[in-house]
Motif scaffolding. Structure first.
Motif, PDB file in Angstrom:
ATOM      1  N   LEU A 193     -12.108   6.621 -17.809  1.00 49.44           N
ATOM      2  CA  LEU A 193     -11.977   6.764 -19.262  1.00 49.44           C
ATOM      3  C   LEU A 193     -12.564   5.558 -19.976  1.00 49.44           C
ATOM      4  CD1 LEU A 193      -8.311   8.122 -19.572  1.00 49.44           C
ATOM      5  CD2 LEU A 193     -10.451   9.421 -19.715  1.00 49.44           C
TER       6      LEU A 193
ATOM      7  N   PHE B 218      -8.034   5.624 -15.508  1.00 44.45           N
ATOM      8  CA  PHE B 218      -8.299   4.715 -16.614  1.00 44.45           C
ATOM      9  C   PHE B 218      -9.688   4.090 -16.498  1.00 44.45           C
ATOM     10  CE2 PHE B 218      -8.129   0.397 -18.468  1.00 44.45           C
ATOM     11  CZ  PHE B 218      -8.111   0.793 -19.792  1.00 44.45           C
TER      12      PHE B 218
ATOM     13  N   PRO C 154      -8.678   5.588 -24.995  1.00 43.83           N
ATOM     14  CA  PRO C 154      -9.577   4.701 -24.242  1.00 43.83           C
ATOM     15  C   PRO C 154     -11.024   5.188 -24.227  1.00 43.83           C
ATOM     16  CG  PRO C 154      -7.622   5.238 -22.921  1.00 43.83           C
ATOM     17  CD  PRO C 154      -7.492   5.975 -24.220  1.00 43.83           C
ATOM     18  N   GLU C 155     -11.206   6.509 -24.022  1.00 39.53           N
ATOM     19  CA  GLU C 155     -12.580   7.013 -23.935  1.00 39.53           C
ATOM     20  C   GLU C 155     -13.272   6.948 -25.293  1.00 39.53           C
ATOM     21  OE1 GLU C 155      -9.811   8.625 -23.410  1.00 39.53           O
ATOM     22  OE2 GLU C 155      -9.842  10.724 -24.044  1.00 39.53           O
TER      23      GLU C 155
ATOM     24  N   ALA D 108     -14.505   3.409 -25.717  1.00 38.75           N
ATOM     25  CA  ALA D 108     -15.723   3.170 -24.940  1.00 38.75           C
ATOM     26  C   ALA D 108     -16.921   3.748 -25.670  1.00 38.75           C
ATOM     27  CB  ALA D 108     -15.588   3.793 -23.554  1.00 38.75           C
TER      28      ALA D 108
ATOM     29  N   ALA E 255      -8.817  -2.280 -24.401  1.00 45.59           N
ATOM     30  CA  ALA E 255      -9.479  -1.112 -23.803  1.00 45.59           C
ATOM     31  C   ALA E 255      -8.606   0.139 -23.864  1.00 45.59           C
ATOM     32  CB  ALA E 255      -9.862  -1.413 -22.356  1.00 45.59           C
ATOM     33  N   GLY E 256      -7.318  -0.035 -24.189  1.00 43.62           N
ATOM     34  CA  GLY E 256      -6.456   1.133 -24.370  1.00 43.62           C
ATOM     35  C   GLY E 256      -5.743   1.602 -23.121  1.00 43.62           C
ATOM     36  N   ARG E 257      -5.493   0.700 -22.207  1.00 45.77           N
ATOM     37  CA  ARG E 257      -4.797   1.098 -20.981  1.00 45.77           C
ATOM     38  C   ARG E 257      -3.364   1.515 -21.295  1.00 45.77           C
ATOM     39  NH1 ARG E 257      -5.975  -1.123 -15.778  1.00 45.77           N
ATOM     40  NH2 ARG E 257      -4.559  -0.166 -14.289  1.00 45.77           N
TER      41      ARG E 257
ATOM     42  N   HIS F 236      -6.712  -5.463 -21.525  1.00 44.61           N
ATOM     43  CA  HIS F 236      -6.308  -4.067 -21.312  1.00 44.61           C
ATOM     44  C   HIS F 236      -5.880  -3.393 -22.610  1.00 44.61           C
ATOM     45  CE1 HIS F 236      -5.609  -4.956 -16.815  1.00 44.61           C
ATOM     46  NE2 HIS F 236      -6.735  -4.305 -16.990  1.00 44.61           N
TER      47      HIS F 236
ATOM     48  N   PHE G  43     -16.438  -2.283 -24.300  1.00 43.91           N
ATOM     49  CA  PHE G  43     -16.581  -2.246 -22.842  1.00 43.91           C
ATOM     50  C   PHE G  43     -15.659  -3.277 -22.219  1.00 43.91           C
ATOM     51  CE2 PHE G  43     -18.291  -3.754 -18.852  1.00 43.91           C
ATOM     52  CZ  PHE G  43     -18.668  -2.586 -18.203  1.00 43.91           C
ATOM     53  N   LEU G  44     -14.916  -2.847 -21.200  1.00 51.65           N
ATOM     54  CA  LEU G  44     -14.075  -3.789 -20.456  1.00 51.65           C
ATOM     55  C   LEU G  44     -14.655  -3.999 -19.064  1.00 51.65           C
ATOM     56  CD1 LEU G  44     -11.481  -5.440 -19.851  1.00 51.65           C
ATOM     57  CD2 LEU G  44     -10.357  -3.296 -19.238  1.00 51.65           C
TER      58      LEU G  44
ATOM     59  N   ARG H 173     -14.979   4.021 -19.319  1.00 48.20           N
ATOM     60  CA  ARG H 173     -16.441   4.101 -19.361  1.00 48.20           C
ATOM     61  C   ARG H 173     -16.909   5.221 -20.293  1.00 48.20           C
ATOM     62  NH1 ARG H 173     -15.551  -0.412 -18.144  1.00 48.20           N
ATOM     63  NH2 ARG H 173     -16.065  -1.353 -16.127  1.00 48.20           N
ATOM     64  N   GLY H 174     -15.942   5.857 -20.965  1.00 50.97           N
ATOM     65  CA  GLY H 174     -16.319   6.834 -21.985  1.00 50.97           C
ATOM     66  C   GLY H 174     -16.270   8.281 -21.529  1.00 50.97           C
TER      67      GLY H 174
END
Ligand code: ATP
Ligand code: MG
Lengths: 256, 444
Positions: free
Chosen positions: B391, B388, A79-80, A83, A55-57, A52, A88-89, B393-394
C-alpha cells in the motif's frame, strides 16, 4: 512581508500513541519545498514512529495535532492515497514478500502513481528502459527484477532497492528511515547519489539517520534532534557534527 | 452395519446391477465392492480424518449413475461450451457424466500410451482385476473408490510403455447432470510400464453450472523407473459435490509428481494415497485449494514410505475466505524397512475471512531411525507488514491483497510446467479471487 509558500510538510503538536503508550509528545516540524531535513535521535525516541505515521501505517493513534502535506490534511488519506499523492517511505526494515516479484511491484506502483497524476499506463518498453537506467544508478543487477520483493536480499541490497523504488516513483516527499544503516562505504555513496539525483526545488526529503557520514553526502538544510517524542533541538548541518562528538546526553539533558 | 444410507445404496445398486454388469470393472468386482461397503459403510463425520468433509449431501444423494438416463435436450451444446481450449501436443479424451464421448475426443492413441474406454472393453477383462484389490488397513480410506467401483459406467484405461518422448494426455470429465437425476463416476486406471513416461492432465468441470454429484476414482501403478506427471484440476460448478480417491503405487525408482489445484464445487473431498513400494521411488505432491463463500475443500493425503531411500516432497497451500472451510491433512508414514528415506512437508493455510475456517495438519509416523524428515505447518492471516508495504507504494488495496494471495499460491502454481494449462489455471484463480467480494474486506 512576502507571503510564505505553502510548506511541503507541516507537522503541528503531534501526539501519537501506540498500544496505549504515548510515543510522540507534541512534535512540531516544518519542511519547505526543496529542503532536506535530517532527523537524528537516540534509539526509541520515536523516529520510525514519525515515519510510519506519515506513511499511514495502521496501529498508530493520533490523539492530537495535525499534519499537512502541500496544504492537504495528510492524516485523512489512506496509505495508498498518500503514496499516490507523492509521499514515499523508505523502510528501516524493508519487508520481504516472496512470490510477488520486484518488477511487478515497480510497475504496479508506477502505474498507480501515474494514474493519480492523470498519466496513462507506462508503456512496457519505456518502463524497462526506465527501470534499467535507475538500476544502473543504484548498481543493482537486473536479475533482481524477477526475484521476490526483497526476498533473500542482503541488508544493503534491501536498502538500495528502497532507493530504486524511490527513483522510479519520483515522490514529492521522501521519508527515508535509516536507509544508511547496514550499508558499506560504497553502497552509502550509491544511496546518497540516488537521493541527491532527486533533489530539486519541488521535492523535499526527511532523512532519519544515526550517522553524520550520510549527511556528508546528502547535505541537509536543517538537522533536528528527536528526544522522547519531540524535537529537542534544531540547527544547521554542524549540529550533526557536534552530536557525533558530544552524544545525545548533551541534548537530552537540555530537553529534560 | 446396514445404516439407512448403505441400505439405500444397496437398493439403488440392485436396480442397475444388470445394466452395469457387462461393463468394467465387471460384475464380480462390483459385487465385492458392494459387499465391502455393506460391511464398512461410507465414511461419517465422526470417523477419523473425515470431520472436515461435508458428508451431509450423501443423505439426499441419488447413487444411480446419471449416464443411464438419456441426457436432457441441449446438454450436448452445454458440454461443448464447457470445454477449455486445447493444450498443444496433448491427446484429448472427454467423458460426460462418466461416459466416454468419442465425438468430443481424439481417436484412441496408438503410440506409447494406449487409451481404452473401460466400457468398450466389455466382459473380456472380467476375469482378472485390472486394479489391485482395495486395501483398508493401512492405507488411505478407499470407501469412495469402492462406491465408484460398484457404480462406474465407464472410464479410461491407460497403459504406457517406454518411449523417447513422454506421452501427453488430457482427460476432461464434464459433469452435466443435476444430482437428483443421478451421480457420475469418473474412473481412470493407469499403468505405466518400466520406464514409461506420461504427462496426464485430469480436469473436472461442469456444464451449465450443474449441481452434480461426482465420485471419481483414479488408480496408478508405476513400474520400475516410470515417471508420471499428473495435473489434476478441479473446477466443478459451485453447486457440485465431489468425492475423489486416488491410489498410486510406485516401484523402484519410479517418480510421481502430482499437481492438484482445486477451486470448484460446493464441497470437495480428495483422498490421496501414495505407496512408495520400491527403493528410490519418489513422490512430489503439490496441492492448492481455494475456498470462498460456503465452499468446503478437504483433502487427506497419505504417503507411505515402504522401501529404502524413498523420497517425499509435499506442499500444500490453501486459502479460505468468506465462510469457507479448507482443510488438508498430510500424513507420512515411514516404515521400518524404509531406511535412508527423506520426507519434506510444507503445509500452509491462509485465513481470509473472520468466519472462514482453515485446518492444516501434518502427521508423521516413523518406524526407523535412519530417516530425514522436515515438516512445517502454519495457518494464519495475510501478513499486515506485507500489505502495508505494498500500500505504501501506492497499490490499490484490492490489487495488493490479490498479489499477496497470488504469492501465497505461487509455490504450487509454479510447479505447473505446461504453459497453457498454467495460464488457464491462473486465469481461473484470478477470477475466483476477484469475485470473492467477501474475500477482500476482511483481510486486515
Ligand atoms: N506496538 C508497540 N507497543 C508499545 N511500544 C511500542 C510499540 N511500537 C513501538 N513502541 C515503542 O515506541 C518507541 C519508539 O519507537 P521507534 O521505532 O519510533 O524508535 P526509533 O526512534 O525509530 O528508534 P531506532 O533508532 O532504534 O530505530 C520505542 O520505545 C518502542 O519500544
Ligand atoms: Mg527506527
Amino acid at each position: 512581508m512576502t507571503r510564505a509558500a505553502t510548506p511541503m510538510l507541516a507537522i503541528r503538536d503531534l501526539v501519537v500513541t501506540v498500544d496505549g503508550k504515548q510515543i510522540l509528545n507534541g512534535l512540531t516540524l516544518e519542511v519547505a519545498a526543496g529542503e532536506v531535513h535530517a532527523i537524528m535521535g537516540p534509539n526509541g525516541s520515536g523516529k520510525s514512529t514519525l515515519a510510519h505515521v506519515l506513511a499511514g501505517r495502521p496501529g498508530y493513534e493520533v490523539t492530537a495535532g495535525s499534519v499537512s502535506y502541500q496544504g492537504r490534511d495528510l492524516l485523512a488519506l489512506a496509505p495508498e492515497e498518500r503514496a499516490r499523492a507523492g509521499v514515499f517511505l523508505g523502510f528501516q526494515y524493508p519487508v520481504e514478500i516472496p512470490g510477488v516479484n520486484n518488477v511487478y511491484l515497480l510497475k504496479a506502483a508506477l502505474n498507480a502513481v501515474r494514474k493519480a497524476r492523470g498519466l496513462p499506463e507506462v508503456d512496457a518498453f519505456d518502463f524497462l528502459g526506465l527501470v534499467r537506467e535507475k538500476m544502473q544508478v543504484m548498481q543493482i543487477d537486473e536479475s533482481f527484477l524477477s526475484r521476490g520483493v526483497n526476498e533473500g536480499f542482503s541488508g544493503g541490497e534491501k536498502k538500495r532497492n528502497e532507493i530504486l523504488q524511490m527513483l522510479v516513483l519520483e515522490p514529492r516527499l521522501a521519508v527515508l528511515d535509516e536507509t544508511d544503516s547496514g550499508l558499506d562505504i560504497d553502497a552509502l555513496k550509491i544511496v546518497a547519489a540516488g537521493v541527491n539525483s532527486l533533489r530539486s526545488p519541488e521535492r523535499s526529503c526527511l532523512v532519519v539517520t544515526h550517522y553524520q557520514r550520510l549527511l556528508e553526502y546528502v547535505v541537509p538544510d536543517v538537522v533536528h534532534v528527536l528526544v522522547r517524542g519531540r524535537i529537542a533541538r534544531s540547527g544547521d548541518r554542524t549540529l550533526a557534527i557536534e552530536l557525533e562528538r558530544r552524544g545525545y546526553d548533551w541534548v537530552s539533558g537540555e530537553a529534560a | 452395519m446396514a445404516s439407512p444410507l448403505t441400505a439405500r445404496i444397496a437398493e439403488q445398486h440392485a436396480s442397475v446391477a444388470r445394466t452395469l454388469a457387462a461393463r468394467l470393472p465387471g460384475a464380480a468386482r462390483r459385487r465385492l465392492a458392494m459387499e465391502t461397503l455393506a460391511r464398512t459403510g461410507l465414511p461419517g463425520s465422526r470417523d477419523e480424518n473425515w470431520k472436515y468433509a461435508n458428508l451431509r449431501p450423501l443423505e439426499r444423494a441419488s447413487f444411480t449413475p446419471a449416464a443411464l438416463t438419456p441426457p436432457a435436450a441441449g446438454a450436448d451444446a452445454a458440454v461443448a461450451a464447457a470445454l477449455p481450449p486445447r493444450l498443444a501436443d496433448f491427446m484429448r479424451y472427454v467423458f460426460v457424466d462418466g461416459v466416454f464421448a468419442p465425438l468430443l475426443s481424439d481417436a484412441p492413441g496408438t503410440g506409447a500410451a494406449r487409451v481404452t474406454s473401460l466400457a468398450a472393453r466389455g466382459d473380456a477383462a472380467d476375469a482378472g482385476p485390472a486394479v489391485p484389490a482395495p486395501r483398508h488397513e493401512p492405507g488411505a480410506d478407499q470407501r469412495f473408490a469402492l462406491l465408484n467401483e460398484a457404480f462406474a459406467t465407464d472410464g479410461a484405461a491407460i497403459e504406457v510403455t517406454a518411449a523417447p518422448e513422454a506421452a501427453r494426455l488430457e482427460l476432461l470429465f464434464v459433469a452435466s447432470a443435476e444430482a437428483q437425476l443421478g451421480a457420475s463416476y469418473p474412473r481412470v486406471e493407469l499403468k505405466l510400464g518400466p520406464a514409461g513416461r506420461l504427462v496426464l492432465v485430469e480436469r473436472h468441470l461442469s456444464a451449465a453450472g450443474a449441481a452434480s454429484f461426482v465420485t471419481s476414482a483414479v488408480s496408478a501403478e508405476l513400474a520400475r523407473g516410470a515417471a508420471l506427471d499428473h495435473y489434476r484440476v478441479q473446477e466443478l460448478s459451485s453447486r457440485a459435490i465431489a468425492f475423489d480417491t486416488l491410489a498410486a503405487t510406485l516401484a523402484q525408482e519410479a517418480s510421481y509428481r502430482l499437481h492438484a489445484v482445486g477451486s470448484g464445487a460446493a464441497a470437495c473431498r480428495s483422498t490421496l494415497g501414495v505407496r512408495l513400494a520400491g527403493e528410490h521411488a519418489r513422490v512430489a505432491l503439490a496441492v492448492a485449494a481455494l475456498g470462498d463463500r460456503t465452499q468446503v475443500q478437504d483433502a487427506y493425503a497419505l504417503i507411505e514410505h515402504l522401501a529404502p531411500h524413498t523420497r517425499t516432497a509435499q506442499t500444500f497451500r490453501g486459502i479460505s475466505a468468506a465462510r469457507a472451510r479448507v482443510a488438508f491433512n498430510g500424513k507420512i508414514v515411514v516404515a521400518r524397512d524404509a531406511h535412508g528415506s527423506d520426507s519434506r512437508q510444507s503445509l500452509r493455510g491462509l485465513l481470509a475471512g473472520p468466519e472462514a475456517e482453515i485446518d492444516v495438519r501434518p502427521q508423521l509416523e516413523i518406524y526407523t531411525d535412519d530417516v530425514r524428515c522436515s515438516h512445517g505447518a502454519t495457518a494464519g492471516k495475510l501478513d499486515d507488514n506485507m500489505l502495508f508495504y505494498l500500500l505504501s507504494r501506492g497499490l490499490e488495496r484490492d490489487s495488493a491483497l490479490r498479489a499477496l494471495k497470488w504469492a501465497f499460491l505461487e509455490d504450487v502454481i509454479a510447479t505447473i510446467e505446461v504453459p497453457e494449462l498454467r495460464r488457464q489455471v491462473e486465469e481461473r484463480l484470478a477470477g475466483a479471487m476477484q469475485d470473492g467480494a467477501a474475500l477482500r474486506e476482511e483481510l486486515i
